[in-house]
Design a protein around this motif. Sequence first.
Motif, PDB file in Angstrom:
ATOM      1  N   ILE A   1       0.881  -1.168   0.000  1.00  6.76           N
ATOM      2  CA  ILE A   1       0.000   0.000   0.000  1.00  6.76           C
ATOM      3  C   ILE A   1       0.912   1.209   0.000  1.00  6.76           C
ATOM      4  CG2 ILE A   1      -1.647   1.338   1.369  1.00  6.76           C
ATOM      5  CD1 ILE A   1      -2.699  -1.355   2.429  1.00  6.76           C
ATOM      6  N   ILE A   2       0.776   2.059  -0.992  1.00 14.91           N
ATOM      7  CA  ILE A   2       1.632   3.235  -1.098  1.00 14.91           C
ATOM      8  C   ILE A   2       0.755   4.468  -1.276  1.00 14.91           C
ATOM      9  CG2 ILE A   2       1.957   2.843  -3.585  1.00 14.91           C
ATOM     10  CD1 ILE A   2       4.755   4.136  -3.262  1.00 14.91           C
ATOM     11  N   ALA A   3       1.049   5.504  -0.505  1.00 15.72           N
ATOM     12  CA  ALA A   3       0.265   6.737  -0.555  1.00 15.72           C
ATOM     13  C   ALA A   3       1.203   7.926  -0.614  1.00 15.72           C
ATOM     14  CB  ALA A   3      -0.656   6.845   0.656  1.00 15.72           C
ATOM     15  N   THR A   4       0.712   9.010  -1.167  1.00 12.26           N
ATOM     16  CA  THR A   4       1.535  10.203  -1.329  1.00 12.26           C
ATOM     17  C   THR A   4       0.708  11.459  -1.144  1.00 12.26           C
ATOM     18  OG1 THR A   4       3.050  11.357  -2.838  1.00 12.26           O
ATOM     19  CG2 THR A   4       1.172  10.271  -3.830  1.00 12.26           C
ATOM     20  N   VAL A   5       1.375  12.511  -0.731  1.00 18.45           N
ATOM     21  CA  VAL A   5       0.769  13.843  -0.646  1.00 18.45           C
ATOM     22  C   VAL A   5       1.545  14.755  -1.577  1.00 18.45           C
ATOM     23  CG1 VAL A   5       0.370  15.862   0.820  1.00 18.45           C
ATOM     24  CG2 VAL A   5      -0.099  13.574   1.693  1.00 18.45           C
ATOM     25  N   GLY A   6       0.823  15.515  -2.366  1.00 17.10           N
ATOM     26  CA  GLY A   6       1.452  16.433  -3.304  1.00 17.10           C
ATOM     27  C   GLY A   6       0.851  17.817  -3.223  1.00 17.10           C
ATOM     28  N   LYS A   7       1.609  18.773  -3.733  1.00 18.60           N
ATOM     29  CA  LYS A   7       1.163  20.168  -3.771  1.00 18.60           C
ATOM     30  C   LYS A   7       1.217  20.647  -5.218  1.00 18.60           C
ATOM     31  CE  LYS A   7       4.040  23.302  -2.380  1.00 18.60           C
ATOM     32  NZ  LYS A   7       4.901  24.145  -1.512  1.00 18.60           N
ATOM     33  N   THR A   8       0.083  21.104  -5.722  1.00 20.22           N
ATOM     34  CA  THR A   8       0.037  21.582  -7.098  1.00 20.22           C
ATOM     35  C   THR A   8       0.526  23.022  -7.168  1.00 20.22           C
ATOM     36  OG1 THR A   8      -2.234  22.411  -6.922  1.00 20.22           O
ATOM     37  CG2 THR A   8      -1.948  20.111  -7.571  1.00 20.22           C
ATOM     38  N   ARG A   9       1.086  23.345  -8.309  1.00 18.81           N
ATOM     39  CA  ARG A   9       1.488  24.725  -8.593  1.00 18.81           C
ATOM     40  C   ARG A   9       0.908  25.127  -9.938  1.00 18.81           C
ATOM     41  NH1 ARG A   9       7.080  25.113  -9.411  1.00 18.81           N
ATOM     42  NH2 ARG A   9       7.445  22.875  -9.373  1.00 18.81           N
ATOM     43  N   GLY A  10       1.040  26.394 -10.298  1.00 19.17           N
ATOM     44  CA  GLY A  10       0.517  26.868 -11.569  1.00 19.17           C
ATOM     45  C   GLY A  10       1.179  26.198 -12.753  1.00 19.17           C
ATOM     46  N   MET A  11       0.541  26.278 -13.919  1.00 17.62           N
ATOM     47  CA  MET A  11       1.069  25.752 -15.178  1.00 17.62           C
ATOM     48  C   MET A  11       1.224  24.236 -15.156  1.00 17.62           C
ATOM     49  SD  MET A  11       1.244  28.515 -16.865  1.00 17.62           S
ATOM     50  CE  MET A  11       2.109  28.002 -18.344  1.00 17.62           C
ATOM     51  N   GLY A  12       0.433  23.540 -14.326  1.00 19.27           N
ATOM     52  CA  GLY A  12       0.439  22.082 -14.343  1.00 19.27           C
ATOM     53  C   GLY A  12       1.577  21.423 -13.610  1.00 19.27           C
ATOM     54  N   TYR A  13       2.283  22.150 -12.739  1.00 19.79           N
ATOM     55  CA  TYR A  13       3.386  21.559 -11.989  1.00 19.79           C
ATOM     56  C   TYR A  13       2.866  20.869 -10.725  1.00 19.79           C
ATOM     57  CZ  TYR A  13       6.856  23.886 -14.919  1.00 19.79           C
ATOM     58  OH  TYR A  13       7.622  24.277 -15.977  1.00 19.79           O
ATOM     59  N   LEU A  14       3.541  19.792 -10.325  1.00 15.86           N
ATOM     60  CA  LEU A  14       3.171  19.049  -9.133  1.00 15.86           C
ATOM     61  C   LEU A  14       4.422  18.724  -8.334  1.00 15.86           C
ATOM     62  CD1 LEU A  14       1.037  17.388  -7.485  1.00 15.86           C
ATOM     63  CD2 LEU A  14       1.670  15.431  -8.907  1.00 15.86           C
ATOM     64  N   ASP A  15       4.398  19.060  -7.038  1.00 13.33           N
ATOM     65  CA  ASP A  15       5.485  18.714  -6.118  1.00 13.33           C
ATOM     66  C   ASP A  15       5.022  17.572  -5.230  1.00 13.33           C
ATOM     67  OD1 ASP A  15       6.943  20.810  -7.164  1.00 13.33           O
ATOM     68  OD2 ASP A  15       6.334  22.224  -5.605  1.00 13.33           O
ATOM     69  N   VAL A  16       5.726  16.457  -5.269  1.00 15.01           N
ATOM     70  CA  VAL A  16       5.421  15.311  -4.406  1.00 15.01           C
ATOM     71  C   VAL A  16       6.194  15.506  -3.115  1.00 15.01           C
ATOM     72  CG1 VAL A  16       5.512  12.811  -4.175  1.00 15.01           C
ATOM     73  CG2 VAL A  16       5.053  13.838  -6.406  1.00 15.01           C
TER      74      VAL A  16
END
Length: 446
Positions: free
Chosen positions: A16-31
């Motif tokens: 079982i693997i889970a993640t939290v990410g933060k979206t930014r403008g222009m379609g960027y994603l920080d995991v």
Amino acid sequence: MSERYLAAIEVSSSKIIATVGKTRGMGYLDVIAVEQEPTVDGGVRYGIIQNLEEAATSIARVFNRLEQRSAVNPRKIKGVIVGLGGRSLKNITKEVSMNLPEDTEITEDIINKLKEQATNSAIDNTLEVIDAVPRIFKVGTSETSSPKGMVGNHISAIFDLIVCRPELKRNIRKTIADKLELRVDGFVVTAMATGHLILTQEEKMLGCMLVDMGAETTTVTIYQKGSLQYFATIPMGGKNISRDIASLGVVDSKAEEIKLSQANAMAGDDIPALEVNGLKLSDISNYVVARSEEIVANIIEQMEYAGIKESDLQGGIVCIGGGFRLKGIKELLKRQTDLPVRTGTLPDYVKIEDHRAANAELTEVVSVLYAGATLTEGESLEMPEASSLPINGSLFPEIDEEEKVKKPEQEKRPPKKGFFDNLKDRVKNIGTMFSGPEEDDSAELL
């Protein structure tokens, strides 16, 4: 995508693997944080949760660790985007059409009605439709992948219905929503999400095959002319090879270790007469090579089932999944097909900020997270309510005079500190309050 905090989870037969990410403008994603835990043997079979209690306990532990990470704390996970995979997933092709008044402009509403017509079409009642993916549209006599804005009096479309057994979603809801009382913010077909994120548009136009080899299943999706053409799940994966090694007389965990450290999917000419944990390397090789060739043969066979030739896949084969950690498996696939083979990687606009996580293990869950960020507008995480802060609004709550009196009499009074000493202590306290309880902040750049 504006800045939002989202959580995603993948439940498979191995972990079982889970993640939290933060979206930014222009379609960027920080995991920003990733946690995982092995699944209990038999608790999840071929992608379907079998033991709800065990799954709920494991998921709760994973989410709890995520919430304690400094990049996430003090936010709390209230909802999650769920990736769907497993043996029961496949596609069913449906063609639908509509007659329109003369010179009608094709709108989003008309396209959605076609999709609804395809979704509601009669299929096997043992299956549930998860999504309807358009393959090609035809307005009048003109074929197109983007019909919006065209004019005609008739439109037809071919959709790939992605279907699964109903218990796949039902057991996930029972585990996450009922037992853990968390929102399911959406279901995402993992194979479709990875195809969207990992494959380039050029590969899809040239024709390519995406192969995701997991523990108990291997998912094959084939693209041509930019669209999905075929979707199938093979009930075989890396765990089959581990079980073959275990049958020689070792426990499952040791068999997995031997597979990754000593085995090779390609038959060798000179296998040394050595033993590993009492097993002959030659015996290990025989089992591993035979099972690897069987899995690869089943992967290649999907081209025939899809009605295409190798020459139709100029974009080659893209490999992801833990099953491809076995040495020589990609080379065996390349030798059997003569097609270019590469390992799928995350694009540059997805940044892995959790440096403790191995990128090779993140492809599927991050693809689910990115798809969820694209398809939804809300947030999965929430900040604690303001009422939980001190009444005076300060990070340093005032000490009650009675509390001062309660200090033990034998406690020695510390030397009186000056203004700058007190200021240093306060700065130190701020750093302590915002650090995670189980990790060193210096190891992670936020």
